[in-house]
Enzyme design. Sequence first.
Site, PDB file in Angstrom:
ATOM      1  N   ASP A   1      -7.826  31.752  -0.703  1.00 40.82           N
ATOM      2  CA  ASP A   1      -7.887  32.560  -0.246  1.00 40.82           C
ATOM      3  C   ASP A   1      -9.736  32.434   0.623  1.00 40.82           C
ATOM      4  O   ASP A   1     -10.839  32.426  -0.230  1.00 40.82           O
ATOM      5  CB  ASP A   1      -7.311  34.386  -0.142  1.00 40.82           C
TER       6      ASP A   1
ATOM      7  N   HIS B   1      -9.353  31.015  -4.516  1.00 43.28           N
ATOM      8  CA  HIS B   1      -9.831  31.530  -3.954  1.00 43.28           C
ATOM      9  C   HIS B   1     -11.244  30.544  -4.080  1.00 43.28           C
ATOM     10  O   HIS B   1     -11.673  29.655  -5.161  1.00 43.28           O
ATOM     11  CB  HIS B   1     -10.773  32.992  -4.209  1.00 43.28           C
TER      12      HIS B   1
END
Length: 702
Positions: free
Chosen positions: A72, A224
């Site tokens: 992400d 992430h």
Amino acid sequence: MLATGLLLVAAMLVLNGYVTNVAGETQAVPLAVDNPSPDLERARRGGPVLNLTGGKPASARLPARTVALTFDDGPDPEWTPQVLDVLRRHDAKATFFLVGSKVAQYPELARRIVSEGHEIGNHTYTHADLAAVPAWRLRLELSLTQRALAGATGLHTTLMRPPYSSTPNTITVPQWDSLRTAADQGYLVTLTDLDTKDWSHPGTDKIASAALPERGRGAIVMMHDAGGNRRQTVEALDRALRELTARDYRAVTVTDALGMPSAHQKAGDGEQFAGALFSFAQRTSGWFAIALSWVLFAAGALTLARLAFFAVLAMVHAHRTRGGRRRKGRAPDWPAPPPVTVIVPAYNEEAGIQATVRSLVTTSYPGVVEVLVVDDGSSDRTAELAAALGYRNVRVITKPNGGKPSALNVGIAQASHEILIMVDGDTVFEPATIGHLVRQLADPAIGAVSGNTKVGNRRGMIGRWQHIEYVIGFNLDRRAFELLDCMATVPGAIGAFRRSALVALGGVSTDTLAEDTDLTMALCRAGWRVVYEEKALAWTEAPTTLGQLWKQRYRWCYGTLQAMWKHRGALVERAPFGRRCLGYLTMFQVVLPLLAPVVDLMAAYSTAVGDPLPVVAVWAGFVAVQAMTGWYALRLDGERVSALWVLPLQQFVYRQLMYLVVIQSVATALLGVRLRWHTINRQGTFNSSGTSVGELSVPASR
């Protein structure tokens, strides 16, 4: 033109603010009372991939021994390439949920993700919490991201993951509503089975362990590749992939894991062009915001440095002149008072011409004073009123209207003496003024002397503003200009000259609307020194309305631009006058005023979208510095410092008027429009008010 320019600047600021979450910033919604619907309860118990387009929500889980690594918040120029390198070493595929604004900023990274066989998903445009925004903002976030993806990769995606999400059992009621709205746009909502929480930097071992499914189960793993230092994530990814390979797992994309068609859809040519154009606009707005910040910082620093530097120079000037020290190269005083000719060019000055002439005739100067009133084709009783005074040493000359320079040239030609003093028809002299001006011309190197102009009608707000400007912006500056040998203007209201110097220059030029600036620059380029005499006081009638003030300053500014262009050759001359004078005028009279509207726009924008206290603090700081400079200038000029109470108010009307005048003047000059002379309606301050020159004099304590 100004409105268009400010609109473009505002659009770029808003776009950059939106992208960087300065404008429209959102944060995770705090948990509210949980009252889930049956559909939400079912979704909480289901898998991480949600299809909410039908009547009832459906979910899916990954098959055994299958993992979908998801990343992400990217792409990030530092960490995304390292994640991709690790994936390539392990021949693994992943799904990247990209933030649209970052795709627009780093389109090459988005293209690399796709070219290496990975999958892309929609993670909103600004990483906004979709549960905290209205439906129109939610749709805008997703739509802009699709546009950025189309511009960068030529693709759209059907996958979406909302920011601040995790596993299905953590879905809140507000989040559920936002997911339903996103599903209406045709998205497949992708949450996670295993949230590594790598954003909290728990350590490489914990991140790697959290990424490993238990007992051979399939899982979507959330990590992430942006949003901070992702060193631990990169190291944990390498360690987790080695362990997954050892456990006979396959690392594939979300749609491959579920056996679904690819989430990628080709975008149309128009969408790709629009996306590329929007991405370019975003990058441009970012560059513009950075450049503008530096420019405004430099402008503020220059403004403060100028105030401090000129205050110091004014202090030095006052110390030298008041301490009895002679100016550079100054000759002894006149052996006897030389005769003087005072030239008064007048056009429709019946309101004040008699007060002007009286102040010249009642001078305390011991020498011969000849007064020439040159009536430049007035349509009123200017010439009649001047002649009616009946003074022997006053001669009235009438001529057809030709402009102020032509009137001055007639006076120069008719003058009987070498020392000339020029004064406007709305100005009155103190009794000692002529003597103070003439005293400076005892130095044969000095070709002109600038007097100290003061506003006589200073009772209204506009008059008070001009009074402050004259003392701080004009008279204080001229002290510094003398020390720097770069005097730009001997004002038409009060100035003394050598007739021989003016004749050698061909008289007063008619090339510009600022004949005083043009003449002063010509004198300096011819090698004459120009000095300032603080004791030579002249009281002038300033405009009393904003419209009249606009006309006056418009002519001054436009004429100054003309003079600067005419004398641009001084920049390459050996003498430093051109570089100092024209450089100063360009920076502080042209460039910085042109930036002033942007400063106001930035202040309003920052106040509207952020904390107003920093803006107020900066504004108050500038006003405080100006007030200190003004206090010193007023004390130096013997004026009451109580006049400074109007200074803060000056920032909201007067300042804007002055920079709008500069903008209009520059636009007029660039468009090649020839500006005509603007006349000012005189009120007869010194005739009709009953105020005498003595009542306006500077206190004796000076």
